[in-house]
Design an enzyme around this catalytic site. Sequence first.
Site, PDB file in Angstrom:
ATOM      1  N   GLU A 191     -34.743  -9.051  20.065  1.00  0.00           N
ATOM      2  CA  GLU A 191     -34.917  -7.862  19.216  1.00  0.00           C
ATOM      3  C   GLU A 191     -36.165  -7.090  19.605  1.00  0.00           C
ATOM      4  O   GLU A 191     -36.161  -5.857  19.629  1.00  0.00           O
ATOM      5  CB  GLU A 191     -34.994  -8.282  17.735  1.00  0.00           C
ATOM      6  CG  GLU A 191     -34.993  -7.116  16.738  1.00  0.00           C
ATOM      7  CD  GLU A 191     -36.366  -6.535  16.439  1.00  0.00           C
ATOM      8  OE1 GLU A 191     -36.425  -5.415  15.920  1.00  0.00           O
ATOM      9  OE2 GLU A 191     -37.385  -7.177  16.747  1.00  0.00           O
ATOM     10  N   GLU A 192     -37.226  -7.813  19.881  1.00  0.00           N
ATOM     11  CA  GLU A 192     -38.502  -7.136  20.157  1.00  0.00           C
ATOM     12  C   GLU A 192     -38.444  -6.346  21.466  1.00  0.00           C
ATOM     13  O   GLU A 192     -39.324  -5.549  21.757  1.00  0.00           O
ATOM     14  CB  GLU A 192     -39.664  -8.156  20.185  1.00  0.00           C
ATOM     15  CG  GLU A 192     -39.840  -8.940  18.880  1.00  0.00           C
ATOM     16  CD  GLU A 192     -40.363  -8.108  17.717  1.00  0.00           C
ATOM     17  OE1 GLU A 192     -40.628  -6.902  17.909  1.00  0.00           O
ATOM     18  OE2 GLU A 192     -40.488  -8.660  16.606  1.00  0.00           O
ATOM     19  N   HIS A 237     -33.718 -12.294  13.868  1.00  0.00           N
ATOM     20  CA  HIS A 237     -33.898 -12.490  15.309  1.00  0.00           C
ATOM     21  C   HIS A 237     -34.803 -13.683  15.597  1.00  0.00           C
ATOM     22  O   HIS A 237     -35.694 -14.003  14.811  1.00  0.00           O
ATOM     23  CB  HIS A 237     -34.379 -11.218  16.000  1.00  0.00           C
ATOM     24  CG  HIS A 237     -35.725 -10.716  15.560  1.00  0.00           C
ATOM     25  ND1 HIS A 237     -36.901 -11.146  16.128  1.00  0.00           N
ATOM     26  CD2 HIS A 237     -36.061  -9.811  14.623  1.00  0.00           C
ATOM     27  CE1 HIS A 237     -37.917 -10.505  15.558  1.00  0.00           C
ATOM     28  NE2 HIS A 237     -37.447  -9.694  14.643  1.00  0.00           N
ATOM     29  N   HIS A 267     -47.088  -8.508  13.508  1.00  0.00           N
ATOM     30  CA  HIS A 267     -47.424  -8.349  14.929  1.00  0.00           C
ATOM     31  C   HIS A 267     -48.935  -8.470  15.138  1.00  0.00           C
ATOM     32  O   HIS A 267     -49.432  -8.130  16.201  1.00  0.00           O
ATOM     33  CB  HIS A 267     -46.922  -7.006  15.495  1.00  0.00           C
ATOM     34  CG  HIS A 267     -45.430  -6.931  15.628  1.00  0.00           C
ATOM     35  ND1 HIS A 267     -44.800  -6.116  16.527  1.00  0.00           N
ATOM     36  CD2 HIS A 267     -44.448  -7.593  14.982  1.00  0.00           C
ATOM     37  CE1 HIS A 267     -43.483  -6.255  16.413  1.00  0.00           C
ATOM     38  NE2 HIS A 267     -43.261  -7.146  15.481  1.00  0.00           N
ATOM     39  N   ASP A 281     -42.018 -12.359  10.868  1.00  0.00           N
ATOM     40  CA  ASP A 281     -41.177 -11.536  11.744  1.00  0.00           C
ATOM     41  C   ASP A 281     -40.725 -12.377  12.928  1.00  0.00           C
ATOM     42  O   ASP A 281     -41.405 -12.413  13.921  1.00  0.00           O
ATOM     43  CB  ASP A 281     -41.976 -10.304  12.198  1.00  0.00           C
ATOM     44  CG  ASP A 281     -41.153  -9.355  13.035  1.00  0.00           C
ATOM     45  OD1 ASP A 281     -39.927  -9.521  13.102  1.00  0.00           O
ATOM     46  OD2 ASP A 281     -41.742  -8.454  13.646  1.00  0.00           O
ATOM     47  N   ASP A 338     -30.041  -7.117   7.416  1.00  0.00           N
ATOM     48  CA  ASP A 338     -30.984  -7.558   8.444  1.00  0.00           C
ATOM     49  C   ASP A 338     -32.394  -7.538   7.859  1.00  0.00           C
ATOM     50  O   ASP A 338     -32.616  -7.049   6.748  1.00  0.00           O
ATOM     51  CB  ASP A 338     -30.884  -6.612   9.667  1.00  0.00           C
ATOM     52  CG  ASP A 338     -31.505  -7.208  10.935  1.00  0.00           C
ATOM     53  OD1 ASP A 338     -31.986  -8.363  10.908  1.00  0.00           O
ATOM     54  OD2 ASP A 338     -31.504  -6.504  11.970  1.00  0.00           O
ATOM     55  N   ASP A 374     -36.597 -14.219  18.491  1.00  0.00           N
ATOM     56  CA  ASP A 374     -37.790 -14.004  19.333  1.00  0.00           C
ATOM     57  C   ASP A 374     -38.949 -13.479  18.496  1.00  0.00           C
ATOM     58  O   ASP A 374     -38.767 -12.982  17.385  1.00  0.00           O
ATOM     59  CB  ASP A 374     -37.453 -13.013  20.460  1.00  0.00           C
ATOM     60  CG  ASP A 374     -36.925 -11.681  19.935  1.00  0.00           C
ATOM     61  OD1 ASP A 374     -36.113 -11.693  18.987  1.00  0.00           O
ATOM     62  OD2 ASP A 374     -37.338 -10.624  20.440  1.00  0.00           O
TER      63      ASP A 374
END
Length: 371
Positions: free
Chosen positions: A72-73, A3, A343, A38, A99, A5
């Site tokens: 995705e987030e 992803h 994160h 991520d 994924d 984002d």
Amino acid sequence: MAHQDVVPIAPGSETQWHAGPFSGEIRDGFIWGRGAWDDKGNLMAILEAVESLASTGFKPQRTVYLCFGHDEENGGEEGAKAIASLFGERGIRPEFVLDEGLLIAEGILPGLEPPVALIGVAEKGSATLKLTATAQPGHSSMPGSRSAIGSLAAALHRLEQAPFAAAVDGPAAEMFDTLVPEMHGVNRVALSNLWLFGPLVRWQLARAPSTNALLRTTTAITVIRGGNKENVLPEVAEALVNFRLLPGDTVSRVVAHTRSVIDDPAIRIDVLPQSSEASPVASENSSAYQLIARTVRELFPGVVVAPGLMIGGTDSRHMIALADNVYRFSPVRARAEDLARFHGTDERISVDNYVELIRFYQTLLRHAAGG
Ligand SMILES: [Zn+2]
């Protein structure tokens, strides 16, 4: 899949980063910045792999789709989900899907020396329930016997005191079955003899939040609201409780459990939209799993490959209707103490590891789609 984002950084944490959080600076052997892990690391590595293969004249003998959602987030509704529905309309059924997800972990289990490449064969579901308690509003000088806040608090307390049962089965059991022969010491003895040590093992694993999450559907009270003035009894108090569902559990079972534990018909229970069921468990005997495992063993000698359960959600859940073999893995290397970077502050990937990611995707594409 990868992803595009990223999540924001915590407000005010800019100065705690070793390099600008959105600089992508290369320093001390690492690429620093939000998304390094991520999931821009995977995104860029996939693109580098495909470009470098194309430049050598490589022509895939099978169709390869690259799916790069942009949200995705936030649940992937407009990205991966839209891609999946287009695939559905076109009748495309991938043999397998890969994924982001689990990674190469070092030092995660006491008694296990070699790094472990955990291939996510399933991911937990997520459901948020809103609990609403109502009561007669009024002046605090003449309260009734039951307040909205009081009954909500009692309900939440009962819920927290009644966790879902823990069990070492499903993907967690498959993981331990694979890892135990590689272990030594007390843990090897205990985990190889679950018939005898089952309760002890469950008790020990349940003490750490990270392993507890592998054993049960978890309950987390995350939001509470009610009242806005010290001398007014509110009419409504509400709370949000987020559950992460083990494969095999369902949202409707979570609602039933909550209703019976709370045991108060005056409290309303609503399921918030965007809840997702746990994924099915993909086979570790499929040729796709074997392909991924073989590629890891080839490029990372000495690493133990095992199936695992992904605690968080990924965009791949949108592909579940299209493919039986959905896996969540990339060879990102992480030690237990690094996990806070996901994160969090000082997200980074080593340049060497980034190169390993590119080689992994190149090799996987050669094995999966080469002539
Ligand atoms: Zn991600």
